[in-house]
Design a protein around this motif. Sequence first.
Motif, PDB file in Angstrom:
ATOM      1  N   ILE A 332     -77.514 156.374  11.110  1.00 53.31           N
ATOM      2  CA  ILE A 332     -76.491 155.978  10.133  1.00 53.31           C
ATOM      3  C   ILE A 332     -75.866 154.653  10.574  1.00 53.31           C
ATOM      4  CG2 ILE A 332     -74.251 156.616   9.126  1.00 53.31           C
ATOM      5  CD1 ILE A 332     -75.065 159.511   9.329  1.00 53.31           C
ATOM      6  N   TRP A 333     -75.606 154.588  11.871  1.00 50.14           N
ATOM      7  CA  TRP A 333     -75.019 153.368  12.447  1.00 50.14           C
ATOM      8  C   TRP A 333     -75.964 152.182  12.214  1.00 50.14           C
ATOM      9  CZ3 TRP A 333     -70.413 151.916  14.043  1.00 50.14           C
ATOM     10  CH2 TRP A 333     -70.296 150.787  14.859  1.00 50.14           C
ATOM     11  N   SER A 334     -77.265 152.396  12.462  1.00 52.02           N
ATOM     12  CA  SER A 334     -78.234 151.302  12.277  1.00 52.02           C
ATOM     13  C   SER A 334     -78.252 150.847  10.824  1.00 52.02           C
ATOM     14  CB  SER A 334     -79.648 151.741  12.631  1.00 52.02           C
ATOM     15  OG  SER A 334     -79.667 152.332  13.862  1.00 52.02           O
ATOM     16  N   ARG A 335     -78.152 151.831   9.905  1.00 53.31           N
ATOM     17  CA  ARG A 335     -78.181 151.484   8.489  1.00 53.31           C
ATOM     18  C   ARG A 335     -76.974 150.615   8.132  1.00 53.31           C
ATOM     19  NH1 ARG A 335     -78.043 156.506   5.726  1.00 53.31           N
ATOM     20  NH2 ARG A 335     -79.850 157.162   6.882  1.00 53.31           N
ATOM     21  N   ILE A 336     -75.821 150.987   8.682  1.00 51.75           N
ATOM     22  CA  ILE A 336     -74.607 150.199   8.405  1.00 51.75           C
ATOM     23  C   ILE A 336     -74.796 148.774   8.952  1.00 51.75           C
ATOM     24  CG2 ILE A 336     -72.140 149.981   8.954  1.00 51.75           C
ATOM     25  CD1 ILE A 336     -72.083 153.080   9.048  1.00 51.75           C
ATOM     26  N   ARG A 337     -75.377 148.703  10.161  1.00 56.27           N
ATOM     27  CA  ARG A 337     -75.590 147.378  10.772  1.00 56.27           C
ATOM     28  C   ARG A 337     -76.555 146.555   9.929  1.00 56.27           C
ATOM     29  NH1 ARG A 337     -77.278 147.224  16.757  1.00 56.27           N
ATOM     30  NH2 ARG A 337     -77.239 145.026  16.279  1.00 56.27           N
ATOM     31  N   ARG A 338     -77.624 147.208   9.465  1.00 58.30           N
ATOM     32  CA  ARG A 338     -78.623 146.485   8.668  1.00 58.30           C
ATOM     33  C   ARG A 338     -77.992 145.920   7.397  1.00 58.30           C
ATOM     34  NH1 ARG A 338     -82.438 150.297  10.284  1.00 58.30           N
ATOM     35  NH2 ARG A 338     -82.069 151.605   8.481  1.00 58.30           N
ATOM     36  N   PHE A 339     -77.102 146.720   6.830  1.00 55.78           N
ATOM     37  CA  PHE A 339     -76.424 146.276   5.613  1.00 55.78           C
ATOM     38  C   PHE A 339     -75.701 144.951   5.861  1.00 55.78           C
ATOM     39  CE2 PHE A 339     -72.475 146.012   3.190  1.00 55.78           C
ATOM     40  CZ  PHE A 339     -72.944 146.116   1.895  1.00 55.78           C
ATOM     41  N   PHE A 340     -74.979 144.894   6.983  1.00 55.60           N
ATOM     42  CA  PHE A 340     -74.213 143.679   7.268  1.00 55.60           C
ATOM     43  C   PHE A 340     -75.112 142.532   7.716  1.00 55.60           C
ATOM     44  CE2 PHE A 340     -70.734 146.729   7.335  1.00 55.60           C
ATOM     45  CZ  PHE A 340     -69.858 146.063   6.493  1.00 55.60           C
ATOM     46  N   HIS A 341     -76.252 142.873   8.371  1.00 59.88           N
ATOM     47  CA  HIS A 341     -77.184 141.821   8.786  1.00 59.88           C
ATOM     48  C   HIS A 341     -77.728 141.081   7.569  1.00 59.88           C
ATOM     49  CE1 HIS A 341     -78.172 143.995  12.794  1.00 59.88           C
ATOM     50  NE2 HIS A 341     -77.059 143.320  12.825  1.00 59.88           N
ATOM     51  N   LEU A 342     -77.988 141.833   6.502  1.00 63.15           N
ATOM     52  CA  LEU A 342     -78.638 141.246   5.334  1.00 63.15           C
ATOM     53  C   LEU A 342     -77.630 140.751   4.297  1.00 63.15           C
ATOM     54  CD1 LEU A 342     -81.460 143.887   4.963  1.00 63.15           C
ATOM     55  CD2 LEU A 342     -81.647 141.600   5.920  1.00 63.15           C
ATOM     56  N   TRP A 343     -76.409 141.151   4.483  1.00 60.21           N
ATOM     57  CA  TRP A 343     -75.391 140.757   3.524  1.00 60.21           C
ATOM     58  C   TRP A 343     -75.182 139.245   3.584  1.00 60.21           C
ATOM     59  CZ3 TRP A 343     -70.495 138.590   3.606  1.00 60.21           C
ATOM     60  CH2 TRP A 343     -69.715 138.798   2.444  1.00 60.21           C
ATOM     61  N   PRO A 344     -75.011 138.498   2.540  1.00 63.45           N
ATOM     62  CA  PRO A 344     -74.898 138.945   1.153  1.00 63.45           C
ATOM     63  C   PRO A 344     -76.204 138.860   0.385  1.00 63.45           C
ATOM     64  CG  PRO A 344     -74.221 136.681   1.312  1.00 63.45           C
ATOM     65  CD  PRO A 344     -74.753 137.059   2.654  1.00 63.45           C
ATOM     66  N   PHE A 345     -77.338 138.631   1.120  1.00 62.97           N
ATOM     67  CA  PHE A 345     -78.600 138.428   0.403  1.00 62.97           C
ATOM     68  C   PHE A 345     -79.109 139.728  -0.210  1.00 62.97           C
ATOM     69  CE2 PHE A 345     -78.441 135.184   3.775  1.00 62.97           C
ATOM     70  CZ  PHE A 345     -78.210 134.117   2.933  1.00 62.97           C
ATOM     71  N   LYS A 346     -78.870 140.803   0.492  1.00 59.29           N
ATOM     72  CA  LYS A 346     -79.304 142.087  -0.064  1.00 59.29           C
ATOM     73  C   LYS A 346     -78.239 143.129   0.264  1.00 59.29           C
ATOM     74  CE  LYS A 346     -83.036 145.381   0.018  1.00 59.29           C
ATOM     75  NZ  LYS A 346     -83.986 146.038   0.884  1.00 59.29           N
ATOM     76  N   THR A 347     -77.760 143.848  -0.743  1.00 56.09           N
ATOM     77  CA  THR A 347     -76.732 144.859  -0.457  1.00 56.09           C
ATOM     78  C   THR A 347     -77.211 146.215  -0.936  1.00 56.09           C
ATOM     79  OG1 THR A 347     -75.681 144.396  -2.533  1.00 56.09           O
ATOM     80  CG2 THR A 347     -74.806 143.254  -0.615  1.00 56.09           C
TER      81      THR A 347
END
Lengths: 347, 389
Positions: A332-347
């Motif tokens: 879950i933590w990794s998913r949250i991190r991935r979200f911010f890594h790709l933000w704002p290009f992909k949300t």
Amino acid sequence: MRIGTAKQTYAADEALFDTNVQRAWMGLFIALCVAFPFMASEYWLYMACLVAIHVISVTGLNIVTGFTGLVSLGQAAFMGVGAYAVAYAETKLGTPALLNLLAAGLLTAAVGALVGIPSLRVKGLYLAIATIASSIILHFIFANWDSVTNGVKGVSVPPARIFGVELGRPFALYFLILPLAFLSVLGAANLFRTRIGRAFIAIRDRDISAEVLGIPLLRYKLMSFALASFYAGVAGGLWAYFFRVVTPESFPFVYSIFFLAAIIVGGMGSILGSILGAVFMTMVPEVLKIGVGVASPLLSDAVAVLSPVRTIVFGILIIGFLVFEPHGLAEIWSRIRRFFHLWPFKT
Amino acid sequence: MTLTRRSALALALAAGTALAAPAALAADDIVIAGSIPLTGVFAFAGVGVHAGIQDYVKIANDAGGIEGRKITYVAEDTAYKVDQSVAVFNKLTGANKVHLYYGDSTGFAKTINPELNRRGSILMAGASFATELNDPKAYPNQFMAGPDYTEMFGILLQHIAKVKPGAKVAFVNSDTEFGRDPIAPSEAMAKKLGLDVVVKIVTPPTAVDVSTEILKLRRADPDFTIFHGYVLAPLPEFMTQAKQLGLKTKFMGTFWSMDNSLWPKVGDAADGYMGVMPYRYYFDTEGKSSMLEKIRAMRPEYQSTPYMQGFLTAMLFVESARRTVKAGKELNGANLKAALNSIENFDTGGIIGTPITIKGNSIPVGRVYRFDAAKKSMVAESDWIQLGK
């Protein structure tokens, strides 16, 4: 692939923290940990120390079970060995606390290596049963080796002293327990960047292939058990200084289940999973108690009425995590991190 | 004004926070706090203890409190785990000025003892009757509302020596700290009373198959068999198999296996089972017992033996606080303990059927009750036995 993280060297590629943002967050986290005792109440300090002790033990169990694939249900008994070692050293030998903790870790590592011998022949559930048997033998020794363990009455441990400072209260012990927890986690994280750690993972993924690759199973399996037990020994030693009474009933079998549940909920084979699992298993029952407190003005005698409900909710939460997130909280933590890594290009 | 989702959430949060604020305690309230096992293996006792303390606190407050000061009871569940009990202790003592504390286990009593001594502000009692705690020097801020386990054995042995001098006795205990507690000193006491301990049997705490133990009993052929360190299992199994084998031994137990609700389910095999009880049962009607009458008026249904234990503990807490406040002394551990130890020939309102005196950390008084299967209830077998008299 994240933007702006191109690696120039192998060392940079292997670094634990590879971006400045990560380092900044880590710095902030450490600063918060240092400031915490000066802001928190006795209760929260107590909980923080307990969580840190559990983090050490869970990290150890994750090395043997999560990373090496050897199921162990003896972690609580190993903690008992560490706790008794500290109790004996403190009351009979009067040696310094840090030395006692190191000795507890080493002694438990030796016991762990011994207990790990069946792992060369048996795996999975069979090994789990073998480790249960070992923990029963250890409990028998705790209860009956009167001259060392004082039998069922147990041993009262004087407070730890380091450089003449008495560490009796959670406030003082926090400054011993938390750095050791940091060191333990850091050690484990680094372990998996070395040949030894990689060998553990190879054994977990397929031991026969690992042997073909030139990994001596005997040495590495025992080493994994010894390392996990070293962590348990240190955690048990800290437990002895924290609770100051060690009895054979201090480390029941269900405590081993607690640790196993922590690595499953947190994430097997993940260092972050060990931390999150230990925090979850220790803190969620407490957070649910706060929920009971919230209901108190609405419901007469909410403590008595809602306490059984609370344990059911805790059980449902664990089942929920297993069903909806089998890779544990770390995922879950990794998913949250991935979200911010790709933000704002992909949300 | 339209209620957006965000404002509704904020409103709900504000309402929640307002409700979460604990009911304000007055500054001069006398606070009893408790680490109570409302869940876990000891929940059957915790629920009773919790209700007992609540009821006595209500009775005391309805009677005007302590010199006009209100008594407040705050508690949290511990699941009968020492680490959680200590967490609850830290939480409750951090949020309230606690004077009196109820602990849930021997492990907790031993763990928290250095902290109690360091603080010096709290008097503690609890669910443990461990012999080790009955030492005012090592445990100066603690007491137990009844006899310790060795004293319970002493009461049973005195009864045996009276009804059958020179009897053969067997001890059966679980292999736990709780189970082993009274065995060694009780053997010495049996010898002193002229009784013969013919066999000592140790079983795992969750023993199910007791056939080998029954054979040992058969060989030893004791007149009385005393169990300790269990609540119910494996006592019914022992009794059933002993009956089938025609053993004449009479079975006995200690406080935690004496609740009246345990035995009717076991039925005829339990007929004649005896044990030591420091308190009277909810349904006892002999003599005058103002407190039992109040309990029956408050709660028309049967209340367990742990309820009585919690009730009496709260009564002794309040009495100690009352004596301390009356003497104009500060409410701290030492003064509360001194007040407790000044209790002499005290009438518990019938909870204990004889006036009590508390010299040390325990109340070495009890009575032997016997289970009557036909009546489905415990009946008095002996008079009140006071050790040391």
